[in-house]
Design a protein around this motif. Structure first.
Motif, mmCIF file in Angstrom:
data_model
loop_
_atom_site.group_PDB
_atom_site.id
_atom_site.type_symbol
_atom_site.label_atom_id
_atom_site.label_comp_id
_atom_site.label_asym_id
_atom_site.label_seq_id
_atom_site.Cartn_x
_atom_site.Cartn_y
_atom_site.Cartn_z
ATOM 1 N N ARG A 124 0.843 -1.212 0.000
ATOM 2 C CA ARG A 124 0.000 0.000 0.000
ATOM 3 C C ARG A 124 0.870 1.251 0.000
ATOM 4 O O ARG A 124 0.609 2.210 -0.728
ATOM 5 N N GLY A 125 1.936 1.228 0.825
ATOM 6 C CA GLY A 125 2.859 2.364 0.870
ATOM 7 C C GLY A 125 3.502 2.569 -0.495
ATOM 8 O O GLY A 125 3.581 3.692 -1.006
ATOM 9 N N ALA A 126 3.948 1.465 -1.111
ATOM 10 C CA ALA A 126 4.641 1.555 -2.399
ATOM 11 C C ALA A 126 3.709 2.094 -3.487
ATOM 12 O O ALA A 126 4.107 2.927 -4.318
ATOM 13 N N ILE A 127 2.469 1.636 -3.473
ATOM 14 C CA ILE A 127 1.506 2.081 -4.494
ATOM 15 C C ILE A 127 1.264 3.580 -4.347
ATOM 16 O O ILE A 127 1.201 4.329 -5.326
ATOM 17 N N ARG A 128 1.176 4.023 -3.109
ATOM 18 C CA ARG A 128 0.954 5.449 -2.865
ATOM 19 C C ARG A 128 2.148 6.266 -3.388
ATOM 20 O O ARG A 128 1.970 7.283 -4.055
ATOM 21 N N VAL A 129 3.368 5.779 -3.081
ATOM 22 C CA VAL A 129 4.565 6.504 -3.544
ATOM 23 C C VAL A 129 4.604 6.519 -5.069
ATOM 24 O O VAL A 129 4.993 7.520 -5.689
ATOM 25 N N ALA A 130 4.180 5.425 -5.692
ATOM 26 C CA ALA A 130 4.195 5.352 -7.161
ATOM 27 C C ALA A 130 3.110 6.246 -7.771
ATOM 28 O O ALA A 130 3.005 6.358 -8.994
ATOM 29 N N GLY A 131 2.292 6.840 -6.911
ATOM 30 C CA GLY A 131 1.232 7.730 -7.398
ATOM 31 C C GLY A 131 0.132 6.962 -8.100
ATOM 32 O O GLY A 131 -0.494 7.463 -9.037
ATOM 33 N N SER A 132 -0.105 5.760 -7.625
ATOM 34 C CA SER A 132 -1.036 4.876 -8.322
ATOM 35 C C SER A 132 -2.154 4.452 -7.362
ATOM 36 O O SER A 132 -2.302 5.009 -6.277
ATOM 37 N N ARG A 133 -2.952 3.457 -7.782
ATOM 38 C CA ARG A 133 -4.031 2.942 -6.941
ATOM 39 C C ARG A 133 -3.948 1.422 -6.950
ATOM 40 O O ARG A 133 -3.481 0.838 -7.934
ATOM 41 N N PRO A 134 -4.448 0.769 -5.911
ATOM 42 C CA PRO A 134 -4.432 -0.708 -5.934
ATOM 43 C C PRO A 134 -5.077 -1.251 -7.211
ATOM 44 O O PRO A 134 -4.565 -2.191 -7.815
ATOM 45 N N ARG A 135 -6.168 -0.652 -7.649
ATOM 46 C CA ARG A 135 -6.883 -1.215 -8.790
ATOM 47 C C ARG A 135 -6.131 -1.053 -10.117
ATOM 48 O O ARG A 135 -6.551 -1.587 -11.135
ATOM 49 N N ASP A 136 -5.006 -0.288 -10.098
ATOM 50 C CA ASP A 136 -4.220 -0.113 -11.323
ATOM 51 C C ASP A 136 -3.087 -1.132 -11.445
ATOM 52 O O ASP A 136 -2.298 -1.068 -12.395
ATOM 53 N N GLN A 137 -2.973 -2.023 -10.479
ATOM 54 C CA GLN A 137 -1.792 -2.886 -10.456
ATOM 55 C C GLN A 137 -1.930 -4.112 -11.354
ATOM 56 O O GLN A 137 -3.019 -4.668 -11.527
ATOM 57 N N ARG A 138 -0.779 -4.505 -11.932
ATOM 58 C CA ARG A 138 -0.628 -5.816 -12.582
ATOM 59 C C ARG A 138 0.527 -6.503 -11.843
ATOM 60 O O ARG A 138 1.629 -5.944 -11.756
ATOM 61 N N ILE A 139 0.253 -7.671 -11.307
ATOM 62 C CA ILE A 139 1.187 -8.237 -10.335
ATOM 63 C C ILE A 139 1.705 -9.600 -10.785
ATOM 64 O O ILE A 139 0.920 -10.504 -11.094
ATOM 65 N N VAL A 140 3.026 -9.721 -10.822
ATOM 66 C CA VAL A 140 3.648 -11.018 -11.110
ATOM 67 C C VAL A 140 4.214 -11.561 -9.803
ATOM 68 O O VAL A 140 4.910 -10.840 -9.073
ATOM 69 N N VAL A 141 3.898 -12.803 -9.490
ATOM 70 C CA VAL A 141 4.380 -13.424 -8.258
ATOM 71 C C VAL A 141 5.228 -14.639 -8.630
ATOM 72 O O VAL A 141 4.744 -15.535 -9.338
ATOM 73 N N LEU A 142 6.465 -14.669 -8.158
ATOM 74 C CA LEU A 142 7.310 -15.845 -8.376
ATOM 75 C C LEU A 142 7.228 -16.714 -7.125
ATOM 76 O O LEU A 142 7.589 -16.279 -6.031
ATOM 77 N N GLY A 143 6.754 -17.959 -7.297
ATOM 78 C CA GLY A 143 6.472 -18.844 -6.168
ATOM 79 C C GLY A 143 4.960 -18.974 -6.055
ATOM 80 O O GLY A 143 4.228 -17.985 -6.235
ATOM 81 N N ALA A 144 4.505 -20.198 -5.804
ATOM 82 C CA ALA A 144 3.066 -20.430 -5.662
ATOM 83 C C ALA A 144 2.813 -21.327 -4.461
ATOM 84 O O ALA A 144 1.890 -22.130 -4.442
#
Ligand SMILES: NC(=O)C1=CN([C@@H]2O[C@H](COP(=O)(O)OP(=O)(O)OC[C@H]3O[C@@H](n4cnc5c(N)ncnc54)[C@H](O)[C@@H]3O)[C@@H](O)[C@H]2O)C=CC1
Ligand SMILES: CC(=O)C(=O)O
Ligand SMILES: [Mg+2]
Length: 543
Positions: free
Chosen positions: A272-292
């Motif tokens: 949440r902190g990072a998204i705010r600093v990036a000037g973005s919103r949670p709903r704008d994210q595209r997320i890649v996760v390594l590990g399942a």
């Protein structure tokens, strides 16, 4: 009349004060001659002890020194941890605690906690009854199968509950006389341990299937009988057991899984902190996760919820994730996925197949966030990171695997490859990054930001369960403390030195949510705050 003698007090870490016993106490307790004549204050003991600690040559020697202190004088041990938390955390916790588990049987000195072997399955209440602590608030239990990113360590995994509970006290303020580390020794499939004549655990391949489930059930029943008020933290179980155990017991006993739920709570707070600093919103994210594995899916589930809370539909939120494991991208054509993983399977109609590499996925997806919970060292290569930074102004990159030797990236490399644009948090501690002639600390997105506060909140509120909303409230409390919210150049998480204050805020969020969810007695927010303050044990010698 001969004076009373209580020399055994020197062997009781809860009551021993060592050189801090006053002249009067020494006389009354018959300790004269048993201690060096100098009388030290607690501060002087801490100053001397931290010097000894610093002179130990290797981290594992420092770990052993602290364990000796823990077995000798708990007030001194915890005061040293509290006063020097940043310096000693990498020793008591990741990365050094991983090495201590690998060498557990070589460095074993004095018993701490309980080892419950499968062979004693019919006597678990009796073994639990042999514990030293009459009352217990928190149990941390592992079966040693997935110790950090180091795999199966058999009964040597006990080092992890010992380390976690030390932090429950140092950070959360739980009474160390009321915490209990446990390892369920169900054997090991670690060939090196099995072949090692020095291995002290049950020399047998791991019990699995119904026998394993029956053993865990027997353990839970023994706790329900012996310690019905204790909270259980499930820790470092392999994926195939972690989720089923959590699901089986979360509505029956007060319990949570730190790797699934605690990790998610802190990762969402940092994100949440990072998204705010990036000037973005949670709903704008595209997320890649390594590990399942259990940690990755737990984190993805909570982020997905954050995307929904920010306005995305459930399906759209799900489609914002690309998750890869050791066999490649999770896709619908794969037949090896668990129901929890299948949520993230990409449709067969898409361009990316299961064989896509991380670099392929990053090029194709243009993610805003890249998270690592894979145990795959250096998997975030220069190619991957540069590809991400080429389309994203402030790439969010979290290599979260532990210990350091399993981290997906070194923050200094991320800084270089992104020209200082990456927003980084790591699982294990890293030195500060050099930027514009100054130093920028690296945030440690580790569940240590959350679990001590969860325990404190549960104890203070007398909660009977750990609900999802309690963990979300803890996560929100942590997120609100992000220094990056006030200054975009500041770290995503509060410094390690602030962890005790963080725990109090997390505990309040957890406790209020417990009352709201009806799993704790009705109390006002102010009452809960006061109870949290009162519940905290402090490392001082009582008058
Ligand atoms: N920062 C934090 O607070 C936490 C970090 N972790 C770390 O996360 C890591 C994973 O933990 P779990 O999910 O519980 O373990 P796990 O064993 O359940 O899962 C590991 C996952 O990584 C995948 N994987 C292994 N090698 C890979 C490779 N070369 N490329 C891509 N994927 C690969 C596996 O297929 C599996 O899906 C560990 O290193 C652990 O220490 C776990 C909990 C908390
Ligand atoms: C931090 C933690 O719980 C882990 O790496 O397993
Ligand atoms: Mg863990």
């Amino acid at each position: 009349m001969s004076p009373a003698r209580y020399p055994q007090i020197l062997d009781d870490p809860l009551r021993n004060r060592g050189t801090a016993f006053t002249a009067e106490q020494r006389r009354v307790l018959g300790l004269d001659g048993l201690l060096p004549p100098a009388i030290e204050s607690l501060d002087e003991q801490v100053a001397r002890s931290i010097e000894v600690f610093r002179r130990r040559p290797r981290p594992i020697d420092q770990y052993l020194y602290l364990r000796e202190l823990q077995d000798t004088n708990l007030v001194l041990y915890y005061r040293l941890l509290v006063d020097h938390l940043e310096e000693v955390l990498p020793i008591v916790y990741t990365p050094t605690v991983g090495l201590a588990c690998q060498r557990f049987h070589r460095i074993f000195r004095r018993p701490r906690g309980l080892t419950l072997p499968y062979t004693e399955r019919h006597r678990l209440p009796e073994l639990l009854g042999n514990r030293r602590q009459p009352s217990v608030d928190v149990i941390v239990v592992t079966d040693g199968e997935r110790i950090l990113g180091l795999g199966d360590q058999g009964s040597g995994g006990l080092g992890i509950p010992i380390g976690k509970l030390a932090l429950y006290t140092a950070i959360g303020g739980l009474d160390p006389g009321r915490t209990l580390p446990i390892v369920l020794d169900v054997g090991t499939n670690n060939e090196e341990r099995l072949a090692d004549p020095g291995y002290l655990g049950w020399r047998h391949e791991r019990i699995a299937g119904p026998e394993y489930e029956d053993f865990v059930e027997r353990f839970v029943q023994a706790v329900e009988t012996e310690l019905p008020r204790a909270m259980i933290q499930w820790e470092d179980f392999a994926s195939h057991n972690a989720r089923p155990i959590l699901d089986r017991y979360r509505d029956r006993i007060c319990s949570f899984n730190d790797d699934i739920q605690g990790t998610a709570a802190v990762a969402v707070g940092a994100l949440r902190g990072a998204i705010r600093v990036a000037g973005s919103r949670p709903r704008d994210q595209r997320i890649v996760v390594l590990g399942a594995g259990s940690a990755a899916i737990g984190v993805a589930d909570e982020i997905r919820q954050a995307l929904v809370d920010d306005g995305l539909g459930a399906d759209e939120a799900r489609r914002r994730f690309w998750v890869l494991d050791v066999d490649g991208l999770l896709t619908e054509e794969r037949s090896d996925l668990s129901p929890e993983q299948r949520v993230y399977a990409r449709p067969a109609s898409e361009d990316l197949s299961a064989g896509a590499t991380l670099a392929d996925v990053v090029w194709a997806v243009r993610p805003t966030a890249l998270l690592g919970l894979s145990t795959a060292r250096d998997a975030f290569t220069e190619e991957v990171v540069r590809a991400m930074a080429s389309h994203c102004e402030r790439p969010i990159i979290f290599p979260l695997s532990n210990p350091t030797a399993r981290s997906e990236a070194d923050p200094a490399d991320l800084e270089r490859w992104t020209d200082g644009r990456a927003l980084v948090a790591t699982g294990s501690p890293y030195p500060a990054i050099q930027r514009h002639g100054g130093e920028v600390p690296v945030s440690q997105s580790n569940n240590v930001y959350v679990f001590p506060g969860v325990g404190l909140g549960v104890v203070a509120a007398q909660a009977a369960r750990v609900t999802d909303r309690m963990l979300r409230a803890g996560s929100a409390a942590l997120g609100a403390l992000s220094p990056a919210l006030r200054d975009p150049d500041a770290p995503l998480l509060p410094p390690i030195s602030a962890l005790r204050d963080v725990a109090a805020e997390v505990a309040l969020g957890v406790a209020v949510a417990a009352v709201e969810d009806g799993v704790a007695p009705e109390r006002s927010r102010e009452d809960l705050r006061a109870r949290i303050a009162r519940a905290r044990w402090s490392p001082v010698y009582p008058d």
